[in-house]
Design an enzyme around this catalytic site. Sequence first.
Site, PDB file in Angstrom:
ATOM      1  N   GLY A  87      64.922   3.388  42.044  1.00  0.00           N
ATOM      2  CA  GLY A  87      64.280   4.394  41.190  1.00  0.00           C
ATOM      3  C   GLY A  87      65.241   5.347  40.500  1.00  0.00           C
ATOM      4  O   GLY A  87      64.867   6.473  40.160  1.00  0.00           O
ATOM      5  N   CYS A 145      63.060   0.881  30.218  1.00  0.00           N
ATOM      6  CA  CYS A 145      62.274   2.085  30.477  1.00  0.00           C
ATOM      7  C   CYS A 145      61.295   2.300  29.336  1.00  0.00           C
ATOM      8  O   CYS A 145      61.531   1.841  28.223  1.00  0.00           O
ATOM      9  CB  CYS A 145      63.213   3.291  30.546  1.00  0.00           C
ATOM     10  SG  CYS A 145      64.139   3.505  29.027  1.00  0.00           S
ATOM     11  N   THR A 207      67.466  -6.677  36.586  1.00  0.00           N
ATOM     12  CA  THR A 207      66.705  -7.330  37.665  1.00  0.00           C
ATOM     13  C   THR A 207      65.344  -7.820  37.172  1.00  0.00           C
ATOM     14  O   THR A 207      64.759  -7.280  36.231  1.00  0.00           O
ATOM     15  CB  THR A 207      66.490  -6.359  38.835  1.00  0.00           C
ATOM     16  OG1 THR A 207      65.883  -5.168  38.329  1.00  0.00           O
ATOM     17  CG2 THR A 207      67.798  -6.008  39.502  1.00  0.00           C
ATOM     18  N   GLY A 279      77.095  -7.863  40.751  1.00  0.00           N
ATOM     19  CA  GLY A 279      76.220  -6.816  41.270  1.00  0.00           C
ATOM     20  C   GLY A 279      76.016  -6.935  42.764  1.00  0.00           C
ATOM     21  O   GLY A 279      76.831  -6.478  43.575  1.00  0.00           O
TER      22      GLY A 279
HETATM   23  C1  LIG Z   1      70.613  -1.779  44.267  1.00  0.00           C
HETATM   24  C2  LIG Z   1      70.710  -2.034  42.778  1.00  0.00           C
HETATM   25  C3  LIG Z   1      70.763  -0.952  41.903  1.00  0.00           C
HETATM   26  C4  LIG Z   1      70.847  -1.172  40.521  1.00  0.00           C
HETATM   27  N1  LIG Z   1      70.918  -0.095  39.683  1.00  0.00           N
HETATM   28  C5  LIG Z   1      71.032  -0.312  38.347  1.00  0.00           C
HETATM   29  C6  LIG Z   1      71.177   0.787  37.461  1.00  0.00           C
HETATM   30  O1  LIG Z   1      71.248   1.960  37.855  1.00  0.00           O
HETATM   31  N2  LIG Z   1      71.248   0.526  36.122  1.00  0.00           N
HETATM   32  C7  LIG Z   1      71.224  -0.765  35.623  1.00  0.00           C
HETATM   33  O2  LIG Z   1      71.315  -0.963  34.394  1.00  0.00           O
HETATM   34  N3  LIG Z   1      71.116  -1.824  36.454  1.00  0.00           N
HETATM   35  C8  LIG Z   1      71.027  -1.635  37.784  1.00  0.00           C
HETATM   36  N4  LIG Z   1      70.946  -2.711  38.627  1.00  0.00           N
HETATM   37  C9  LIG Z   1      70.984  -4.085  38.073  1.00  0.00           C
HETATM   38  C10 LIG Z   1      72.389  -4.696  38.165  1.00  0.00           C
HETATM   39  O3  LIG Z   1      73.336  -3.957  37.415  1.00  0.00           O
HETATM   40  C11 LIG Z   1      72.378  -6.172  37.651  1.00  0.00           C
HETATM   41  O4  LIG Z   1      71.964  -6.181  36.306  1.00  0.00           O
HETATM   42  C12 LIG Z   1      71.440  -7.059  38.459  1.00  0.00           C
HETATM   43  O5  LIG Z   1      71.430  -6.699  39.824  1.00  0.00           O
HETATM   44  C13 LIG Z   1      71.800  -8.553  38.331  1.00  0.00           C
HETATM   45  O6  LIG Z   1      73.094  -8.836  38.823  1.00  0.00           O
HETATM   46  P1  LIG Z   1      73.359  -9.334  40.354  1.00  0.00           P
HETATM   47  O7  LIG Z   1      72.406 -10.457  40.602  1.00  0.00           O
HETATM   48  O8  LIG Z   1      74.802  -9.747  40.364  1.00  0.00           O
HETATM   49  O9  LIG Z   1      73.080  -8.174  41.239  1.00  0.00           O
HETATM   50  C14 LIG Z   1      70.866  -2.512  40.011  1.00  0.00           C
HETATM   51  C15 LIG Z   1      70.803  -3.586  40.903  1.00  0.00           C
HETATM   52  C16 LIG Z   1      70.739  -3.377  42.275  1.00  0.00           C
HETATM   53  C17 LIG Z   1      70.705  -4.568  43.209  1.00  0.00           C
END
Ligand SMILES: Cc1cc2nc3c(=O)[nH]c(=O)nc-3n(C[C@H](O)[C@H](O)[C@H](O)COP(=O)(O)O)c2cc1C
Length: 305
Positions: A87, A145, A207, A279
């Site tokens: 969040g 958003c 995500t 990530g």
């Molecule tokens: C715990 C968590 C927090 C995240 N916070 C953000 C965020 O603040 N802003 C954003 O653009 N993406 C956020 N993401 C998305 C990641 O930057 C990334 O786009 C997504 O997790 C896919 O990559 P991955 O599979 O390697 O994690 C978050 C992902 C996770 C798991």
Amino acid sequence: MMAATNGTVAPDVDLSTALCDIELRHPVINGSGTFDAIAARRAFGDELLDQFPFSAFVSKTITPEPRAGNPPPRLWETPAGLINSIGLPNKGLTGFLEQDLPQLAELPVPLIVSVMATSHDGFAELVEGVASRDEVAALELNVSCPNVKSGLIVGESPEEARSLLERLRPLTEKPLLVKLTPNIADPVPVATAAAEGGADAVSLINTLRAVALVPGKADRWLGGGTGGLSGPSVRAVALAQIDAVAAAVSVPVIAMGGVTTGRDAAEMIRAGGTIVAVGTESFRDPAAGSRIAAELGQELPRISG
Ligand SMILES: Cc1cc2nc3c(=O)[nH]c(=O)nc-3n(C[C@H](O)[C@H](O)[C@H](O)COP(=O)(O)O)c2cc1C
């Protein structure tokens, strides 16, 4: 401790590259919100600076005002991934500039600040406040958003994305990256609109919308109700979207979604990614960025060959 997994990039492999004229020593950066560099510095000390796992650092998304984030529980593990419902807790623009920016500026790599607001004015306030700081190399616009005026999720609507970029583009000459949402049938029209509006690069995927239920019940597990799925389970979806977007836009693509190895990173580059972001894997292994960059060094000759 940072080098716990397989050391650093082999010096004889030149992986240096650039993103929008920002020079990078290798093509692996972090996904926003998945690596807390300030906490890592507390845990690992200056060793973190000597062995920083990424070639640029993307901050967690900040918003104009402070946010507490979602109530717990905030995480749920799936067989090959993670659902998070954090969040966007953050200190807001003023708190970020006063407390976090000086610490992030000490990192040995270029800093990209991720921003999100629910109005054009809010985004403009963030861009003006952040882009004017010398410590910041580029901004990433998190558009997953709603625009409170239209009620539409900016990243789900080409018109919203274009008009946001047209508003923000004149405010800075620094690179504006747009982080696309995968929660849409076809990401290409939004990516194209963002690039036409003046975006310098697009990043994807964020995500995937997901839900977890309390075992044996119909109740939702996550305090926020829904969450976002990441990790290896999203990689094939990410590849499909990266492939489609890279074929359609001429700006660089920052590719992410489930990357855990150099081979995964190489696939992202083959699909059209210029830079790869890691990530969820960093939660398992804080040195994953260095390991994946080193492994990519072994894979890259096979890509070009
Ligand atoms: C715990 C968590 C927090 C995240 N916070 C953000 C965020 O603040 N802003 C954003 O653009 N993406 C956020 N993401 C998305 C990641 O930057 C990334 O786009 C997504 O997790 C896919 O990559 P991955 O599979 O390697 O994690 C978050 C992902 C996770 C798991």
